[in-house]
Design a protein around this motif. Sequence first.
Motif, short mmCIF file in Angstrom:
data_model
loop_
_atom_site.label_atom_id
_atom_site.label_comp_id
_atom_site.label_asym_id
_atom_site.label_seq_id
_atom_site.Cartn_x
_atom_site.Cartn_y
_atom_site.Cartn_z
N TRP A 150 0.83 -1.20 0.00
CA TRP A 150 0.00 0.00 0.00
C TRP A 150 0.86 1.24 0.00
CZ3 TRP A 150 2.93 -0.63 3.83
CH2 TRP A 150 2.69 -1.44 4.92
N TYR A 151 0.21 2.36 -0.15
CA TYR A 151 0.78 3.70 -0.07
C TYR A 151 1.95 3.91 -1.02
CZ TYR A 151 -2.26 3.25 3.93
OH TYR A 151 -3.33 2.99 4.72
N THR A 152 3.19 3.95 -0.54
CA THR A 152 4.33 4.14 -1.45
C THR A 152 4.32 3.07 -2.52
OG1 THR A 152 5.81 5.38 -0.01
CG2 THR A 152 6.85 3.98 -1.60
N GLY A 153 3.97 1.85 -2.16
CA GLY A 153 3.91 0.76 -3.13
C GLY A 153 2.96 1.06 -4.28
N TRP A 154 1.86 1.76 -4.00
CA TRP A 154 0.92 2.09 -5.07
C TRP A 154 1.61 2.94 -6.14
CZ3 TRP A 154 -3.59 4.06 -1.48
CH2 TRP A 154 -4.17 2.95 -0.84
N ILE A 155 2.39 3.92 -5.70
CA ILE A 155 3.08 4.78 -6.66
C ILE A 155 4.15 3.98 -7.40
CG2 ILE A 155 4.57 6.80 -6.95
CD1 ILE A 155 3.09 8.08 -4.60
N ILE A 156 4.96 3.25 -6.66
CA ILE A 156 6.08 2.51 -7.27
C ILE A 156 5.55 1.48 -8.28
CG2 ILE A 156 7.99 0.92 -6.82
CD1 ILE A 156 8.26 2.35 -4.06
N GLN A 157 4.53 0.72 -7.89
CA GLN A 157 3.99 -0.31 -8.78
C GLN A 157 3.42 0.28 -10.05
OE1 GLN A 157 1.20 -2.38 -6.30
NE2 GLN A 157 2.80 -3.03 -4.88
N SER A 158 2.88 1.48 -9.97
CA SER A 158 2.29 2.11 -11.15
C SER A 158 3.33 2.81 -12.00
CB SER A 158 1.22 3.13 -10.72
OG SER A 158 0.16 2.47 -10.08
N ILE A 159 4.23 3.53 -11.36
CA ILE A 159 5.18 4.35 -12.11
C ILE A 159 6.25 3.51 -12.80
CG2 ILE A 159 6.94 4.89 -10.36
CD1 ILE A 159 6.52 7.88 -11.22
N ILE A 160 6.55 2.35 -12.24
CA ILE A 160 7.61 1.50 -12.81
C ILE A 160 7.22 0.97 -14.19
CG2 ILE A 160 6.97 -0.77 -11.87
CD1 ILE A 160 10.49 0.75 -11.71
N LYS A 161 5.95 1.04 -14.54
CA LYS A 161 5.48 0.58 -15.86
C LYS A 161 5.70 1.64 -16.94
CE LYS A 161 1.96 -2.18 -13.58
NZ LYS A 161 0.57 -2.19 -13.15
N ASN A 162 6.00 2.86 -16.53
CA ASN A 162 6.19 3.96 -17.46
C ASN A 162 7.61 3.93 -18.03
OD1 ASN A 162 7.19 6.83 -17.99
ND2 ASN A 162 4.98 7.12 -17.90
N GLU A 163 7.73 3.81 -19.37
CA GLU A 163 9.06 3.67 -20.00
C GLU A 163 9.99 4.85 -19.72
OE1 GLU A 163 9.62 2.17 -23.94
OE2 GLU A 163 7.82 0.91 -23.74
N PRO A 164 9.54 6.10 -19.84
CA PRO A 164 10.45 7.20 -19.50
C PRO A 164 10.95 7.12 -18.04
CG PRO A 164 8.63 8.04 -20.79
CD PRO A 164 8.31 6.60 -20.46
N TYR A 165 10.05 6.68 -17.14
CA TYR A 165 10.50 6.54 -15.75
C TYR A 165 11.51 5.39 -15.62
CZ TYR A 165 11.01 5.86 -10.85
OH TYR A 165 11.57 5.72 -9.61
N GLN A 166 11.28 4.30 -16.32
CA GLN A 166 12.24 3.18 -16.28
C GLN A 166 13.63 3.65 -16.69
OE1 GLN A 166 10.60 0.15 -18.83
NE2 GLN A 166 8.83 -0.18 -17.51
N GLU A 167 13.68 4.45 -17.77
CA GLU A 167 14.97 4.99 -18.24
C GLU A 167 15.57 5.91 -17.19
OE1 GLU A 167 14.48 6.79 -22.10
OE2 GLU A 167 13.41 5.02 -22.84
N TYR A 168 14.74 6.76 -16.60
CA TYR A 168 15.21 7.67 -15.55
C TYR A 168 15.76 6.88 -14.36
CZ TYR A 168 15.23 11.14 -11.87
OH TYR A 168 15.61 11.95 -10.83
N PHE A 169 15.01 5.87 -13.95
CA PHE A 169 15.43 5.04 -12.82
C PHE A 169 16.79 4.41 -13.08
CE2 PHE A 169 15.82 1.09 -10.50
CZ PHE A 169 15.41 1.44 -9.22
N LEU A 170 16.97 3.84 -14.25
CA LEU A 170 18.24 3.19 -14.58
C LEU A 170 19.39 4.19 -14.63
CD1 LEU A 170 17.03 0.59 -17.21
CD2 LEU A 170 17.74 0.17 -14.84
#
Length: 195
Positions: A154-174
């Motif tokens: 829950w909570y932070t997990g909701w954001i992480i689980q959703s945002i990690i599917k976004n390709e620009p965010y994946q690139e940013y994360f890496l």
Amino acid sequence: ATAYAYKYLPSLNSQTGKYCSLYINGEYFGIYYLQERLTELSVSEHYDVDEDGVIIEEFAPDKSSELYKIMEFAKNNDLTVTANYEYITNKIDIESMTDWIIYEAYVGNRDVVANVKYVKTSATAKWKWVAFDLDWALNKQENCFEQMLAENQWYTGWIIQSIIKNEPYQEYFLKRLDYHMDNTFKSNSITGLMD
């Protein structure tokens, strides 16, 4: 572990402190870590803002709070949609959240899910993650990503689980991960702080 975050990860709000030797009536009781409390006052001093301009939320924000509504939005909306992703990135400090994920994973914090706080100031206007309560870190290797991405999270997990599917965010994360592995987590930085 919070001292390291304080020194090397300015995107996170974290507590500072120092080691001290404790003597009571001349008798030595060992080495202790004296750490500041996370309060509106300590945050206001870090960001040079008025104490009234600081909001601190616990890991489980009140359901009527702005932060809870942002988290709920992430849970209920597809963050691969540009407008939804931009809504989130306008509300939370993506660098802070990303650095928090990377740091928590690096230190193997076994208590990552419940030990998170969030800070928003009149100066930042976005929610930042706090490196908080890392007493179970650097203890035993844990896969924090499993905890963060668990279905029942829950909570932070909701954001992480959703945002990690976004390709620009994946690139940013890496890119952030690569930066931290090449700079922040270099062995000379870590051993230098411990010495």
